[in-house]
Design a protein around this motif. Structure first.
Motif, PDB file in Angstrom:
ATOM      1  N   UNK A 114     -42.573  17.530  65.564  1.00  0.00           N
ATOM      2  CA  UNK A 114     -42.679  18.128  66.643  1.00  0.00           C
ATOM      3  C   UNK A 114     -43.759  18.437  68.086  1.00  0.00           C
ATOM      4  N   UNK A 143     -45.381  15.188  68.361  1.00  0.00           N
ATOM      5  CA  UNK A 143     -44.793  14.641  69.796  1.00  0.00           C
ATOM      6  C   UNK A 143     -44.748  15.268  71.515  1.00  0.00           C
ATOM      7  N   UNK A 144     -44.745  16.320  71.109  1.00  0.00           N
ATOM      8  CA  UNK A 144     -44.379  17.147  72.233  1.00  0.00           C
ATOM      9  C   UNK A 144     -46.070  17.955  73.194  1.00  0.00           C
ATOM     10  N   UNK A 163     -47.101  32.440  73.894  1.00  0.00           N
ATOM     11  CA  UNK A 163     -47.085  32.649  74.971  1.00  0.00           C
ATOM     12  C   UNK A 163     -46.854  33.889  76.011  1.00  0.00           C
ATOM     13  N   UNK A 214     -39.969  37.627  77.844  1.00  0.00           N
ATOM     14  CA  UNK A 214     -38.771  37.286  77.618  1.00  0.00           C
ATOM     15  C   UNK A 214     -37.647  37.868  76.575  1.00  0.00           C
ATOM     16  N   UNK A 215     -38.206  37.837  75.308  1.00  0.00           N
ATOM     17  CA  UNK A 215     -37.248  38.451  74.368  1.00  0.00           C
ATOM     18  C   UNK A 215     -37.315  39.521  74.082  1.00  0.00           C
ATOM     19  N   UNK A 231     -39.037  34.389  64.857  1.00  0.00           N
ATOM     20  CA  UNK A 231     -37.918  33.014  65.831  1.00  0.00           C
ATOM     21  C   UNK A 231     -39.282  32.647  66.824  1.00  0.00           C
ATOM     22  N   UNK A 232     -40.575  32.806  67.244  1.00  0.00           N
ATOM     23  CA  UNK A 232     -41.685  32.108  67.756  1.00  0.00           C
ATOM     24  C   UNK A 232     -42.735  32.382  66.719  1.00  0.00           C
ATOM     25  N   UNK A 244     -43.034  29.650  62.610  1.00  0.00           N
ATOM     26  CA  UNK A 244     -42.510  27.797  63.669  1.00  0.00           C
ATOM     27  C   UNK A 244     -43.946  28.040  63.997  1.00  0.00           C
ATOM     28  N   UNK A 245     -43.995  28.827  65.431  1.00  0.00           N
ATOM     29  CA  UNK A 245     -44.969  27.913  65.606  1.00  0.00           C
ATOM     30  C   UNK A 245     -47.098  27.626  64.980  1.00  0.00           C
ATOM     31  N   UNK A 304     -48.033  19.648  71.917  1.00  0.00           N
ATOM     32  CA  UNK A 304     -48.199  20.749  71.456  1.00  0.00           C
ATOM     33  C   UNK A 304     -49.998  21.091  70.392  1.00  0.00           C
ATOM     34  N   UNK A 308     -38.161  40.475  65.160  1.00  0.00           N
ATOM     35  CA  UNK A 308     -37.941  38.971  65.787  1.00  0.00           C
ATOM     36  C   UNK A 308     -38.980  37.946  66.345  1.00  0.00           C
ATOM     37  N   UNK A 329     -45.109  35.103  78.410  1.00  0.00           N
ATOM     38  CA  UNK A 329     -44.013  34.526  79.419  1.00  0.00           C
ATOM     39  C   UNK A 329     -43.256  34.871  77.511  1.00  0.00           C
ATOM     40  N   UNK A 330     -43.014  33.973  76.802  1.00  0.00           N
ATOM     41  CA  UNK A 330     -42.059  34.045  75.118  1.00  0.00           C
ATOM     42  C   UNK A 330     -42.074  35.673  74.932  1.00  0.00           C
TER      43      UNK A 330
END
Ligand SMILES: Nc1ncnc2c1ncn2[C@@H]1O[C@H](COP(=O)(O)OP(=O)(O)O)[C@@H](O)[C@H]1O
Ligand SMILES: [Mg+2]
Lengths: 258, 262
Positions: free
Chosen positions: A250, A253-254, A149, A155-156, A169-170, A173-174, A256, A165, A151-152
C-alpha cells in the motif's frame, strides 16, 4: 523471420555487466601479466573456490548464521526501542542525541571490548552484527511514529482517543513501511558487522577464513572468500527488498513515504 | 443559552525557546445557536484554527470560558466531527474502514463496534451515497481524486452523528468546480440532519453561500469584529451566487476584512 523474440535489456543488464566485469578482469590479468599473488584471475579464483569448496561452504553458512542471529536481535530490540522512542516527543528528545552518539562510535572499536567480555568466537560476532544494525531500525520506526499528521491526531483525540488508540490504529501501521524499508539497510550492516568481528576475533566464518588464507598466502582463496561474501550480501539484500515490497504494498502504490 | 458559547476567551501558546508564546486569540466572543450554520472568516494566522481547537476541547483557553451543549469544556468534546483542508485518510485502510475509524474510538460505539460491524457498514455505505460516492467504499483512499477524498473525509466527520461539525478550510485545496459541488453536498447534509456547523474559510463566497451568520475576525490576536447575518432564503441554489443580493454581502465582508488586515 528475422527476429523471434526481443530481449528485455533491463532484465539482462545486471547479468551482462557482471559477466563483463569478470571478462575484463580475466583479460587484464592476461594482457598485463599480473602475478597471481597480487591479483589472481577469475578462473584461478574459481579453481580455488572449487578446491576449498566444502570449507568455503561451511564458513559461509557460519557467517550467514551469525549475521541472521545478530539481525534477529536487531529487529526485536530495534522495534521495541523505536516504538518506545517514537511514543512521546519528550522521550524522543531525551534519547535521540544518545542514539546518535552511540551510532557514531566506529564499531571496530567495540569488538575488543566484546572479546574482553565474551572471549573470541561466535558471541562477539553476533553482538557486533546486532550493534551495528539496530540503529536504522530504531530511527525508522521512531520516525514513522513521530510523523503522524497532526490533523489525524486531532480527529482522534477530539473523539476521546487515548494515546494507545492513536498508536495502534495510526502510529504502528504507519511506521511499518519505514520498518520494512530499514531492513535491507540493517541486514547489510549486520553482515558487515559479523565479517568484521570474524576477521578480528573468531575461529570460523568467512572473515576468519580470509584471514587464514591471507597468512598462508593463498591469494586466490582470499578473493574466493570475497566473492562468496558478495554473493551472500546480494542474496540477503534481495530477500529483504522482496519482503519490503510484499509487506508494504500500500505504501508503494499510494506514494506514501516519498 | 446557545449551543456553543465562547466568552472572553484568550489563548496564548506555550513559549518556544526564549520568545514569548503567541497570543493567538484575545477577548474572543462568539455564540452559535443549535442547528445553525456559521462561518468564520479572517486574515491568515488570525487564530481561526485555534478557535476550532478551543471549541473541540483540544486546547484550553488561557482565560475565559468555552461551553458546548451547555457544558464547560474541560476535555475533548466527542459530540464533534472534524474535517480539514487535508483529508488525512489512512492509506492502508479501505475508504469504508477509514470512515468507520471514529466508531472504533468514540464512546459508546467503540464498545459495540465488533458486534455492529454489518450495521456500521450499511451506515457508511448510505452516507457515502449521500455525498455522491456510491459504491466507492471498497477503494483505497489514494485511488480517489482530491474532491472524492474530501467527500470521504466529510463522511468520516459525520459517521458518529455528531451534533457539532467543525470544518477548517475543508475545500481550500480543491478546484473551483469541485468546491461548488461540495458546497451543495454540505448544504444538503446540513438541511437534512441539522447538525450545528462551524465553518472556517477564507473564501467569502463560500461563507455567504453556506452560512446563516458570518463572523469576521481581526488580525492576530483574533477577535470577532463583525457579525453579519445572512438572510438569504433557503434552500439556496448555486445560481444565487451570481445575484446582486449575494454579491453585496460578499462585497461588504470583503471591505471588513480589508480593514481587519490593516
Ligand atoms: N501549536 C501551536 N503552538 C504555537 N503557536 C501556534 C500553534 N498553533 C498556532 N500557533 C500560532 O497561533 C497563531 C494563530 O494560528 P491559527 O489558529 O492556526 O491561525 P489561522 O488558522 O487563522 O491561520 C499563529 O500565529 C500561529 O503561528
Ligand atoms: Mg488555519
Amino acid at each position: 523471420m528475422t527476429k523471434t523474440r526481443s530481449i528485455d535489456w533491463i532484465k539482462a543488464a545486471p547479468w551482462l555487466a557482471t559477466i563483463g566485469l569478470f571478462v575484463i578482469w580475466e583479460l587484464a590479468c592476461l594482457v598485463f601479466q599480473i602475478p597471481w599473488f597480487i591479483l589472481p584471475a577469475p578462473t584461478r579464483v574459481a579453481y580455488a573456490a572449487w578446491e576449498f569448496g566444502p570449507a568455503l561452504w561451511n564458513n559461509s553458512l557460519q557467517t550467514l548464521w551469525t549475521t541472521l542471529s545478530g539481525f534477529a536481535l536487531a529487529i526485536v530490540f530495534g522495534l521495541f526501542l523505536g516504538l518506545f522512542i517514537g511514543w512521546d516527543r519528550r522521550i524522543y528528545a531525551a534519547l535521540y542525541p544518545l542514539m546518535i552518539g552511540f551510532n557514531s562510535i566506529p564499531k571496530v572499536a567495540v569488538v575488543p571490548i566484546l572479546v574482553l567480555w565474551f572471549g573470541t568466537g561466535w558471541i562477539p560476532a553476533v553482538l557486533t552484527a546486532f550493534l551495528i544494525s539496530f540503529f536504522p531500525i530504531v530511527v525508522n520506526v521512531a520516525t514513522g511514529l513521530a510523523t503522524i499528521e497532526p490533523e489525524m491526531e486531532d480527529v482522534l483525540r477530539a473523539l476521546g482517543a487515548k494515546k494507545l488508540d492513536i498508536m495502534t490504529k495510526v502510529g504502528i501501521p504507519r511506521s511499518m513501511p519505514y520498518f520494512f524499508g530499514s531492513l535491507k539497510v540493517a541486514i547489510t550492516l549486520a553482515f558487515i558487522g559479523s565479517v568484521l568481528s570474524e576477521t578480528i576475533a573468531a575461529n570460523s566464518g568467512v572473515g576468519h577464513m580470509m584471514l587464514t588464507a591471507q597468512s598462508n598466502f593463498e591469494v586466490p582463496l582470499v578473493f574466493a572468500c570475497l566473492i562468496a561474501l558478495a554473493i551472500e550480501g546480494i542474496g540477503m539484500y534481495a530477500i529483504m527488498s522482496w519482503v519490503e515490497v510484499r509487506m508494504t504494498g500500500w505504501a508503494h502504490r499510494s506514494g506514501f513515504n516519498r | 443559552m446557545s449551543f456553543v458559547e465562547i466568552e472572553n476567551v484568550s489563548l496564548r501558546y506555550k513559549p518556544q525557546g526564549d520568545e514569548e508564546g503567541t497570543l493567538a486569540v484575545e477577548d474572543l466572543n462568539l455564540s452559535v445557536e443549535k442547528g445553525s450554520f456559521v462561518a468564520v472568516v479572517g486574515p491568515s494566522g488570525c487564530g481561526k484554527s485555534s478557535l476550532m481547537k478551543l471549541a473541540t476541547g483540544l486546547n484550553f483557553p488561557t482565560s475565559g470560558k468555552v461551553t458546548v451543549a451547555g457544558q464547560d469544556v474541560h476535555g475533548p468534546v466527542s459530540i464533534t466531527g472534524m474535517a480539514f483542508q487535508n483529508p488525512v485518510m489512512l492509506p492502508w485502510r479501505l475508504t469504508r474502514d477509514n470512515i468507520m475509524l471514529p466508531l472504533e474510538v468514540v464512546e459508546p460505539h467503540r464498545r459495540t463496534f465488533r458486534r455492529d460491524k454489518a450495521a456500521n457498514r450499511e451506515r457508511v455505505d448510505a452516507l457515502l451515497a449521500s455525498v455522491g460516492l456510491e459504491g466507492q467504499g471498497s477503494k483505497y483512499p489514494w485511488q480517489l481524486s482530491g474532491g472524492m477524498q474530501q467527500r470521504a473525509s466529510l463522511c468520516r466527520a459525520l459517521i458518529h452523528e455528531p451534533e457539532l461539525l467543525m470544518l477548517d478550510e475543508p475545500f481550500g485545496a480543491l478546484d473551483a468546480f469541485t468546491r461548488e459541488e461540495l458546497w451543495q453536498v454540505i448544504r444538503d447534509l446540513h438541511a437534512e440532519r441539522k447538525f450545528t456547523t462551524i465553518l472556517v474559510t477564507h473564501d467569502l463566497r463560500e461563507a455567504v453561500f453556506l452560512a446563516d451568520k458570518v463572523f469576521v475576525m481581526s488580525a492576530r490576536p483574533g477577535r470577532v469584529i463583525v457579525e453579519r447575518d445572512v438572510d438569504l432564503p433557503r434552500p439556496r441554489d448555486i445560481d444565487l451566487t451570481y445575484e446582486k443580493s449575494f454579491g453585496d454581502i460578499v462585497q461588504e465582508l470583503r471591505s471588513h476584512i480589508a480593514k481587519a488586515r490593516e
